[in-house]
Design a protein around this motif. Structure first.
Motif, PDB file in Angstrom:
ATOM      1  N   PHE A   1       0.580  -1.201   0.061  1.00  0.00           N
ATOM      2  CA  PHE A   1       0.057  -0.084   0.373  1.00  0.00           C
ATOM      3  C   PHE A   1       0.610   0.732   0.032  1.00  0.00           C
ATOM      4  N   THR A   2       1.801   1.105  -0.290  1.00  0.00           N
ATOM      5  CA  THR A   2       2.878   2.370  -0.474  1.00  0.00           C
ATOM      6  C   THR A   2       3.122   2.379  -1.817  1.00  0.00           C
ATOM      7  N   ASP A   3       3.386   1.500  -2.372  1.00  0.00           N
ATOM      8  CA  ASP A   3       3.598   1.395  -4.094  1.00  0.00           C
ATOM      9  C   ASP A   3       2.729   1.177  -5.116  1.00  0.00           C
ATOM     10  N   PHE A   4       2.788   1.678  -6.166  1.00  0.00           N
ATOM     11  CA  PHE A   4       1.673   1.945  -6.587  1.00  0.00           C
ATOM     12  C   PHE A   4       1.300   0.435  -7.384  1.00  0.00           C
ATOM     13  N   GLY A   5       3.562   0.321  -7.960  1.00  0.00           N
ATOM     14  CA  GLY A   5       2.844  -1.177  -9.124  1.00  0.00           C
ATOM     15  C   GLY A   5       3.098  -2.599  -8.582  1.00  0.00           C
ATOM     16  N   THR A   6       3.514  -2.157  -6.752  1.00  0.00           N
ATOM     17  CA  THR A   6       3.076  -3.275  -5.979  1.00  0.00           C
ATOM     18  C   THR A   6       1.805  -3.161  -5.933  1.00  0.00           C
ATOM     19  N   PHE A   7       0.901  -2.371  -5.518  1.00  0.00           N
ATOM     20  CA  PHE A   7      -0.505  -2.590  -5.780  1.00  0.00           C
ATOM     21  C   PHE A   7      -1.283  -3.219  -6.624  1.00  0.00           C
ATOM     22  N   VAL A   8      -0.844  -2.963  -8.104  1.00  0.00           N
ATOM     23  CA  VAL A   8      -1.216  -3.177  -8.832  1.00  0.00           C
ATOM     24  C   VAL A   8      -1.204  -4.009  -9.772  1.00  0.00           C
ATOM     25  N   THR A   9       0.279  -5.590  -9.060  1.00  0.00           N
ATOM     26  CA  THR A   9       1.118  -6.889  -8.865  1.00  0.00           C
ATOM     27  C   THR A   9       0.376  -7.163  -8.315  1.00  0.00           C
ATOM     28  N   LEU A  10      -0.307  -6.776  -7.244  1.00  0.00           N
ATOM     29  CA  LEU A  10      -1.208  -8.116  -6.175  1.00  0.00           C
ATOM     30  C   LEU A  10      -2.150  -8.292  -6.901  1.00  0.00           C
ATOM     31  N   SER A  11      -3.139  -6.891  -7.567  1.00  0.00           N
ATOM     32  CA  SER A  11      -4.095  -6.864  -7.916  1.00  0.00           C
ATOM     33  C   SER A  11      -4.339  -8.154  -8.615  1.00  0.00           C
ATOM     34  N   LYS A  12      -3.767  -7.340  -9.755  1.00  0.00           N
ATOM     35  CA  LYS A  12      -3.531  -8.942 -10.956  1.00  0.00           C
ATOM     36  C   LYS A  12      -3.296 -10.294 -10.211  1.00  0.00           C
ATOM     37  N   ALA A  13      -2.875 -10.291  -9.578  1.00  0.00           N
ATOM     38  CA  ALA A  13      -3.071 -11.465  -9.160  1.00  0.00           C
ATOM     39  C   ALA A  13      -3.767 -11.847  -7.922  1.00  0.00           C
ATOM     40  N   PHE A  14      -4.307 -11.374  -7.556  1.00  0.00           N
ATOM     41  CA  PHE A  14      -5.775 -11.756  -6.272  1.00  0.00           C
ATOM     42  C   PHE A  14      -6.709 -11.743  -8.048  1.00  0.00           C
ATOM     43  N   GLU A  15      -7.255 -11.006  -8.718  1.00  0.00           N
ATOM     44  CA  GLU A  15      -8.392 -10.919  -9.804  1.00  0.00           C
ATOM     45  C   GLU A  15      -8.230 -12.092 -10.352  1.00  0.00           C
ATOM     46  N   ASP A  16      -6.658 -12.834 -10.832  1.00  0.00           N
ATOM     47  CA  ASP A  16      -6.214 -14.210 -12.362  1.00  0.00           C
ATOM     48  C   ASP A  16      -6.543 -15.026 -11.179  1.00  0.00           C
ATOM     49  N   THR A  17      -6.456 -15.010  -9.791  1.00  0.00           N
ATOM     50  CA  THR A  17      -6.882 -16.180  -9.062  1.00  0.00           C
ATOM     51  C   THR A  17      -8.182 -16.621  -9.078  1.00  0.00           C
ATOM     52  N   GLY A  18      -8.746 -14.806  -8.583  1.00  0.00           N
ATOM     53  CA  GLY A  18     -10.371 -15.134  -8.545  1.00  0.00           C
ATOM     54  C   GLY A  18     -10.485 -16.434  -9.800  1.00  0.00           C
ATOM     55  N   VAL A  19     -10.248 -15.373 -10.696  1.00  0.00           N
ATOM     56  CA  VAL A  19     -11.029 -16.508 -12.179  1.00  0.00           C
ATOM     57  C   VAL A  19     -10.880 -17.996 -12.002  1.00  0.00           C
ATOM     58  N   ARG A  20      -9.204 -18.305 -11.926  1.00  0.00           N
ATOM     59  CA  ARG A  20      -9.501 -19.586 -11.796  1.00  0.00           C
ATOM     60  C   ARG A  20      -9.849 -19.670 -10.872  1.00  0.00           C
ATOM     61  N   ALA A  21      -9.466 -19.885  -9.591  1.00  0.00           N
ATOM     62  CA  ALA A  21     -10.639 -20.141  -8.702  1.00  0.00           C
ATOM     63  C   ALA A  21     -12.144 -20.975  -8.560  1.00  0.00           C
ATOM     64  N   TYR A  22     -12.997 -20.110  -8.776  1.00  0.00           N
ATOM     65  CA  TYR A  22     -14.082 -19.703  -9.300  1.00  0.00           C
ATOM     66  C   TYR A  22     -13.927 -21.020 -10.253  1.00  0.00           C
ATOM     67  N   LYS A  23     -13.109 -20.769 -11.666  1.00  0.00           N
ATOM     68  CA  LYS A  23     -13.293 -21.475 -12.457  1.00  0.00           C
ATOM     69  C   LYS A  23     -13.063 -23.089 -12.040  1.00  0.00           C
ATOM     70  N   GLY A  24     -12.200 -23.010 -11.112  1.00  0.00           N
ATOM     71  CA  GLY A  24     -12.351 -24.760 -10.921  1.00  0.00           C
ATOM     72  C   GLY A  24     -13.536 -25.422  -9.913  1.00  0.00           C
ATOM     73  N   GLN A  25     -14.052 -24.115  -9.282  1.00  0.00           N
ATOM     74  CA  GLN A  25     -15.548 -24.904  -8.663  1.00  0.00           C
ATOM     75  C   GLN A  25     -16.036 -25.639  -8.820  1.00  0.00           C
ATOM     76  N   ALA A  26     -16.865 -25.122 -10.466  1.00  0.00           N
ATOM     77  CA  ALA A  26     -17.743 -25.131 -11.190  1.00  0.00           C
ATOM     78  C   ALA A  26     -18.601 -26.351 -11.163  1.00  0.00           C
ATOM     79  N   GLY A  27     -17.226 -27.259 -11.330  1.00  0.00           N
ATOM     80  CA  GLY A  27     -17.836 -28.420 -11.732  1.00  0.00           C
ATOM     81  C   GLY A  27     -18.397 -29.595 -10.715  1.00  0.00           C
ATOM     82  N   ASN A  28     -18.330 -29.186  -9.392  1.00  0.00           N
ATOM     83  CA  ASN A  28     -18.515 -28.911  -8.046  1.00  0.00           C
ATOM     84  C   ASN A  28     -19.479 -28.254  -7.644  1.00  0.00           C
ATOM     85  N   LEU A  29     -20.661 -27.891  -8.543  1.00  0.00           N
ATOM     86  CA  LEU A  29     -21.931 -26.917  -7.998  1.00  0.00           C
ATOM     87  C   LEU A  29     -22.514 -27.286  -9.494  1.00  0.00           C
TER      88      LEU A  29
END
Lengths: 234, 269
Positions: free
Chosen positions: B135-163
């Motif tokens: 939260f002190t460097d914008f580049g780091t914030f965006v890098t983490l944001s990207k990692a969390f969002e791409d992980t979120g996409v992949r995580a939901y996708k991985g559970q579709a079959g279980n629903l």
């Protein structure tokens, strides 16, 4: 033993094949070979084509054909966009639209290969309402196609019986959503529009999910062929 | 079993788990952001610990609590980021405000739906013990944001079959999944712009990206075999690049793989 998608289709849904009417394959009607380049609006066959109903079929095959129809439409659109780029297109816009075109061609050819003989015919697009020389017209249509694609896949998921096909739809829908976000950001840069309140609910943060009987009438104006979907699961 | 019970049971199985996790955390995340070497590093200690306690197909309830955990993480990340003066440049404030609104809504929806069965919000440390100036460097914030969002996409996708046998829940999950993908796309493009890196696009190319675990895994983002078909060999794709084929399909992550990624940011449960 690992079964391919095509194996599954052929073994479980071969009865569908009979419903695909091959007599009306008018490949000459503005549809050119493998990359799917087409000649815009230059078809005297349009009236003929418009009379034939292209039935998507039943079950998972019907849903996959539904996806295949939408991907055909998207691919044809972006091929035209890159063939006749709009006035003032920027390098960034061209790079994004080229990537999206390639992704949609991949989706289209994938469904065609996976469905094998159960695949619907090559559709003839009708983009007469789009002004390909005008940025707003092209990006507006791109936004419509991408948002519609997202809503269509989201709404079709619960009708898919096979977990493997469901995962495949999931692998593609998020790419369509990535496209939608980028196109929307080109229209209104650095605003909330990439996932705007017009498509994502503010209460739950949900994207749209619409069933085939809502999606198909909305895309029918962009296709010369009549698309039949009476056998799709509801 | 929810993911926190899993972590609890890991501790019971392996008393050294937390110490080993801390070690793995430092080793993985002290690497410089953007280093391709770092991208290949996976917190293997944590992975091996989790696999001891893990295996069965999760129930719908477990899937929703798993989703809630990820949404808690994202929501708190944007709450702090959006409230930190001087972090987000003015031109990008509207984007991250909108993302934050959605994550807040996702938490609210899932917590309401789960009611008494909802897991509690963990305590997070987005600096991963000081490794990231989150939260002190914008580049780091965006890098983490990207990692969390791409992980979120992949995580939901991985559970579709279980629903698949819970059609309404499946549709809700899909409706959130595509929103995460909209987020991922714009955040990736912002990262590409601020780092002047044209190879970071709205879509995932091959398995490129930091941290590597977000883009690799059992089914890597560079996978091109779909539905049993080798996609580059399909007729009509002769002129399409391999990279574009990988971009055209997003891939799932397993629960364990997602825990590997999220673990270093979870201080306590």
């Amino acid at each position: 033993m690992k079964q391919t998608l095509s194996d599954n289709l052929v073994s479980s849904d071969s009865q569908i094949l009979a419903k695909v009417n091959r007599r009306y394959f008018l490949r000459s009607a503005g549809v050119a070979a493998a990359t799917g380049a087409f000649i815009l609006g230059a078809c005297t066959d349009h009236d003929l084509e418009g009379d034939k109903i292209v039935e998507l079929g039943a079950g998972d095959v019907g849903i996959l054909n539904y996806a295949y129809a939408l991907e055909q439409l998207e691919a044809a659109f972006y091929i035209q966009v890159l063939t006749t780029p709009y006035v003032g297109i920027t390098a960034e816009e061209k790079a994004i639209l080229t990537d999206i075109r390639d992704h949609e061609i991949v989706h289209r050819q994938f469904f065609k290969a996976a469905l094998q003989s159960a695949a619907i015919k090559d559709l003839t697009p009708n983009f007469s309402s789009i002004n390909f020389s005008d940025r707003a017209s092209v990006l507006g249509a791109a936004k419509l196609f991408e948002d519609t694609g997202v809503q269509a896949y989201n709404g079709a998921g619960k009708f898919i019986k096979d977990a493997g096909y469901l995962l495949l739809a999931g692998k593609i829908v998020s790419v369509e959503a990535r496209h939608a976000s980028a196109i929307r950001d080109l229209l209104m840069p650095n605003t909330a529009f990439f996932a705007g309140d017009d498509v994502v609910t503010t209460s739950d943060g949900f994207d749209g999910a619409l069933p085939p009987p809502v999606i198909l009438p909305s895309v029918q104006p962009f296709v010369v062929n009549k698309i039949g979907y009476s056998q799709l699961p509801v | 079993m929810n993911i926190f019970n899993i972590l609890d049971s890991i501790q019971k199985i392996d008393g050294d788990a937390i110490k080993r996790l801390e070690h793995a955390t430092r080793r993985t995340f002290m690497n410089r952001i953007g280093s391709t070497l770092a991208a290949a590093a996976v917190p293997t200690a944590f992975a091996s610990i989790v696999s001891k306690a893990y295996g069965a197909t999760p129930t719908a309830l477990e899937v929703l609590n798993y989703a809630l955990t990820l949404e808690y993480l994202e929501n708190e990340f944007y709450e702090i980021g959006n409230a930190t003066a001087g972090l987000i440049p003015g031109e990008y404030k509207a984007v991250f405000a909108q993302i934050g609104q959605h994550e807040k809504a996702h938490v609210k929806f899932l917590a309401t739906a789960l009611a008494g069965d909802a897991v509690k919000k963990p305590t997070f440390d987005f600096t991963a013990k000081g490794a990231f100036p989150a939260f002190t460097d914008f580049g780091t914030f965006v890098t983490l944001s990207k990692a969390f969002e791409d992980t979120g996409v992949r995580a939901y996708k991985g559970q579709a079959g279980n629903l698949i046998s819970a059609p309404n829940l499946l549709q809700y999950a899909l409706q959130v999944h595509s929103v995460e993908a909209r987020h991922a796309s714009i955040v990736r493009r912002i990262l590409g712009k601020i780092t002047n890196d044209k190879t970071t696009k709205g879509w995932i190319t091959n398995d490129a990206g930091f941290p590597g675990a977000v883009y690799k895994g059992e089914i890597s983002e560079s996978n091109v075999v779909q539905g049993g078909l080798n996609v580059p060999g399909i007729a009509g794709l002769e002129n399409i690049s391999f990279a574009a084929i990988t971009e055209a399909f997003d891939e799932p992550l397993t629960m364990k793989e997602v825990l590997d990624i999220a673990g270093p940011f979870i201080v306590s449960l």
